[in-house]
Design a protein around this motif. Structure first.
Motif, PDB file in Angstrom:
ATOM      1  N   GLU A 277       0.819  -1.195   0.000  1.00 11.96           N
ATOM      2  CA  GLU A 277       0.000   0.000   0.000  1.00 11.96           C
ATOM      3  C   GLU A 277       0.860   1.254   0.000  1.00 11.96           C
ATOM      4  O   GLU A 277       1.840   1.364   0.722  1.00 11.96           O
ATOM      5  CB  GLU A 277      -0.923   0.024   1.225  1.00 11.96           C
ATOM      6  CG  GLU A 277      -1.854  -1.178   1.328  1.00 11.96           C
ATOM      7  CD  GLU A 277      -1.259  -2.303   2.151  1.00 11.96           C
ATOM      8  OE1 GLU A 277      -0.018  -2.372   2.235  1.00 11.96           O
ATOM      9  OE2 GLU A 277      -2.034  -3.100   2.695  1.00 11.96           O
ATOM     10  N   GLY A 278       0.466   2.216  -0.819  1.00 10.95           N
ATOM     11  CA  GLY A 278       1.164   3.485  -0.849  1.00 10.95           C
ATOM     12  C   GLY A 278       2.459   3.496  -1.618  1.00 10.95           C
ATOM     13  O   GLY A 278       3.173   4.503  -1.619  1.00 10.95           O
ATOM     14  N   ASN A 279       2.794   2.390  -2.303  1.00 11.17           N
ATOM     15  CA  ASN A 279       4.094   2.359  -2.982  1.00 11.17           C
ATOM     16  C   ASN A 279       4.143   3.263  -4.207  1.00 11.17           C
ATOM     17  O   ASN A 279       5.212   3.434  -4.800  1.00 11.17           O
ATOM     18  CB  ASN A 279       4.473   0.921  -3.361  1.00 11.17           C
ATOM     19  CG  ASN A 279       3.562   0.327  -4.413  1.00 11.17           C
ATOM     20  OD1 ASN A 279       2.480   0.827  -4.676  1.00 11.17           O
ATOM     21  ND2 ASN A 279       3.996  -0.770  -5.008  1.00 11.17           N
ATOM     22  N   PHE A 280       3.005   3.870  -4.582  1.00 19.17           N
ATOM     23  CA  PHE A 280       3.044   4.829  -5.685  1.00 19.17           C
ATOM     24  C   PHE A 280       3.874   6.060  -5.299  1.00 19.17           C
ATOM     25  O   PHE A 280       4.312   6.827  -6.169  1.00 19.17           O
ATOM     26  CB  PHE A 280       1.624   5.251  -6.089  1.00 19.17           C
ATOM     27  CG  PHE A 280       0.900   6.059  -5.049  1.00 19.17           C
ATOM     28  CD1 PHE A 280       1.012   7.437  -5.019  1.00 19.17           C
ATOM     29  CD2 PHE A 280       0.099   5.438  -4.112  1.00 19.17           C
ATOM     30  CE1 PHE A 280       0.341   8.181  -4.060  1.00 19.17           C
ATOM     31  CE2 PHE A 280      -0.578   6.170  -3.154  1.00 19.17           C
ATOM     32  CZ  PHE A 280      -0.452   7.557  -3.125  1.00 19.17           C
ATOM     33  N   ARG A 281       4.101   6.262  -3.995  1.00 19.82           N
ATOM     34  CA  ARG A 281       4.948   7.382  -3.565  1.00 19.82           C
ATOM     35  C   ARG A 281       6.396   7.198  -4.011  1.00 19.82           C
ATOM     36  O   ARG A 281       7.176   8.157  -3.997  1.00 19.82           O
ATOM     37  CB  ARG A 281       4.913   7.515  -2.045  1.00 19.82           C
ATOM     38  CG  ARG A 281       3.548   7.882  -1.463  1.00 19.82           C
ATOM     39  CD  ARG A 281       3.682   8.159   0.019  1.00 19.82           C
ATOM     40  NE  ARG A 281       2.403   8.349   0.680  1.00 19.82           N
ATOM     41  CZ  ARG A 281       2.265   8.702   1.959  1.00 19.82           C
ATOM     42  NH1 ARG A 281       3.354   8.885   2.700  1.00 19.82           N
ATOM     43  NH2 ARG A 281       1.076   8.859   2.502  1.00 19.82           N
ATOM     44  N   SER A 282       6.774   5.965  -4.380  1.00 13.59           N
ATOM     45  CA  SER A 282       8.123   5.702  -4.880  1.00 13.59           C
ATOM     46  C   SER A 282       8.219   5.882  -6.388  1.00 13.59           C
ATOM     47  O   SER A 282       9.327   5.801  -6.940  1.00 13.59           O
ATOM     48  CB  SER A 282       8.563   4.280  -4.515  1.00 13.59           C
ATOM     49  OG  SER A 282       8.805   4.167  -3.134  1.00 13.59           O
TER      50      SER A 282
END
Length: 454
Positions: A277-282
């Motif tokens: 979850e939230g790995n789109f921030r990378s």
């Protein structure tokens, strides 16, 4: 029909009377033979036609049987091909959307179908002019997360008598994390359960599956939670609530600054998730919004769970050192002096940053999918924030840059009104929860009047 006609002097027929009789006999015989021949041909034609019809019928039956077998075989193969007990992240990865693998939040919990008409006993609520609520347990202020509901036991809506209560609260994630995995049956835990009738299950958890009972076991209870999805919540029955602010020490004077008079245009400072979850921030799309001038996106890989991940998958930490340099170069409070504030989803679609952004007069820019915004029956969020999916991050800056100044100012004014009226502090947040609960009774109970929205 063959009719003999004998004319005198005709060719091959004698004209004498005796010969005439003979001729008539021959003609009559020929006629009978001809008629018999016609009848035989008719019978033969009928037999052939019937045989062809029978063959065609058998052919149609054979084709229908083959078609039926083909459909049945396809259906059986389809059932065998579907894996049992497999839960895909929401939504399933798609080759048509390159960033779909970034959408790794839990599958939306499918609660039992319910509504106020079918799953609520209104007779319990006629007894008082005030909405009275009984609570099985009290939320803990800091475990596992801070919550503005800790003041409920001392509020005017609380009653210690379950017989007088219109609603019955159960805080499902109020225990410490070490106890969160112990999930007894609600019917055994709650003495007034009655299959969940008039019950409200309250949760601040990132994932429903972490601390809450299985969704199929909640019976007729409604949900009050920070992690509700637009695809599965029950309108006018379930209520989305916000996560509280983590940082309360923000400069109060920032709220009076108008858009474009602020130091920055768009800012974010927070954790860079490397998996799940939230790995789109990378992703490069998210991190490359940073230009070091009026758009600041500062991320860090320093986090307890990330540290554990990097010990056995160090390759995931690509460019973490470069990001840390940017992260250390900016102060969090300084970045609040911005017109817009990024509110990217993290471990769950809900974010603590949303109320932090609103508290200083910034306009929230959500990056999330399938998220039910808090107090959606009271707040017209479309007049305040903007929301983009993870596959639309490349559109954020062009969209904001082209937005007319008058629209930006109108959005900021509405955001400030929303914050002051519904979200400003724990008392106001608690009142907003009660207003949302009362909103479900409008038109049904005369004592609970409609609450004005903005």
């Amino acid at each position: 029909m063959c009719r003999p006609s004998i004319r005198g002097g005709g060719r091959g027929i004698p004209s004498s009377s005796s010969s005439s009789v003979e001729a008539k006999g021959r003609v009559a015989l020929l006629c009978r033979i001809r008629e018999a021949s016609l009848d035989f041909k008719s019978i033969s034609w009928l037999f052939v036609s019937y045989r062809r019809l029978l063959l065609d019928h058998r052919h149609l039956v054979r084709l229908a049987f083959i078609f039926f077998v083909a459909i049945l075989s396809t259906a059986l193969l389809g059932l065998l091909a579907v894996p049992k007990c497999k839960i895909n992240p929401w939504p399933a990865p798609s080759h048509h959307h390159p960033s779909s693998n970034s959408r790794y939040w839990d599958p939306a919990s499918a609660f039992p179908r319910c509504s106020m008409d079918l799953c609520f006993n209104f007779s319990r609520c006629h007894r008082s002019e005030q909405l009275l609520i009984y609570s099985y347990n009290s939320p803990q202020p800091e475990q596992p997360k801070p919550t503005y509901m800790h003041q409920f036991p001392s509020s005017i809506w609380h009653t210690s008598d379950p017989e007088k209560a219109c609603l019955l609260f159960y805080f499902s994630d109020s225990q410490a994390n070490t106890d969160a995995w112990i999930k007894p049956k609600l019917s055994n835990l709650l003495p007034y359960w009655n299959n969940g009738l008039n019950h409200v299950i309250i949760s601040f958890a990132d994932r429903w599956s972490d601390t809450n009972p299985p969704s199929q076991s909640i019976g007729m209870a409604s949900i009050l939670a920070t992690n509700l999805r637009t695809t599965t919540y029950r309108p006018h029955f379930d209520i989305s609530i916000p996560l509280p602010r983590l940082n309360l020490d923000v400069p109060s004077e920032l709220g009076s600054l108008k858009p474009f008079e602020r130091k920055y245009f768009l800012t974010f400072k927070g954790t860079r998730y490397l998996s799940r979850e939230g790995n789109f921030r990378s992703s490069a799309t998210f991190r490359n919004m940073h230009n070091g001038v009026d758009v600041i996106v500062a991320t860090t890989c320093k986090h307890e769970t990330i540290d554990k991940l990097l010990r056995w998958q160090p390759w995931r930490g690509s460019k973490c050192d470069n990001d840390q340099v940017i992260f250390d170069s900016y102060d969090f409070l300084e970045l609040l002096n911005s017109t817009f504030g990024l509110v990217p989803a993290g471990r769950s679609p809900a974010s603590y940053r949303m109320l932090e952004v609103l508290s200083v007069g910034m306009i929230p820019i959500l990056i999330v999918e399938n998220y039910l915004r808090p107090f959606n029956s009271l707040i017209q969020w479309q007049h305040c924030l903007l929301q983009f999916s993870t596959s639309e991050m490349h559109l954020i800056l062009p969209t904001l840059r082209k937005m007319p100044r008058v629209e930006v100012e109108a959005r900021q004014r509405y955001c400030q009104q929303v914050f002051d009226k519904f979200l400003k502090d724990d008392n106001i947040l608690m009142n907003s929860v009660i207003r949302s609960l009362k909103d479900r009774f409008v038109g049904r109970l005369p004592n609970f009047v409609a609450q004005h929205t903005i």
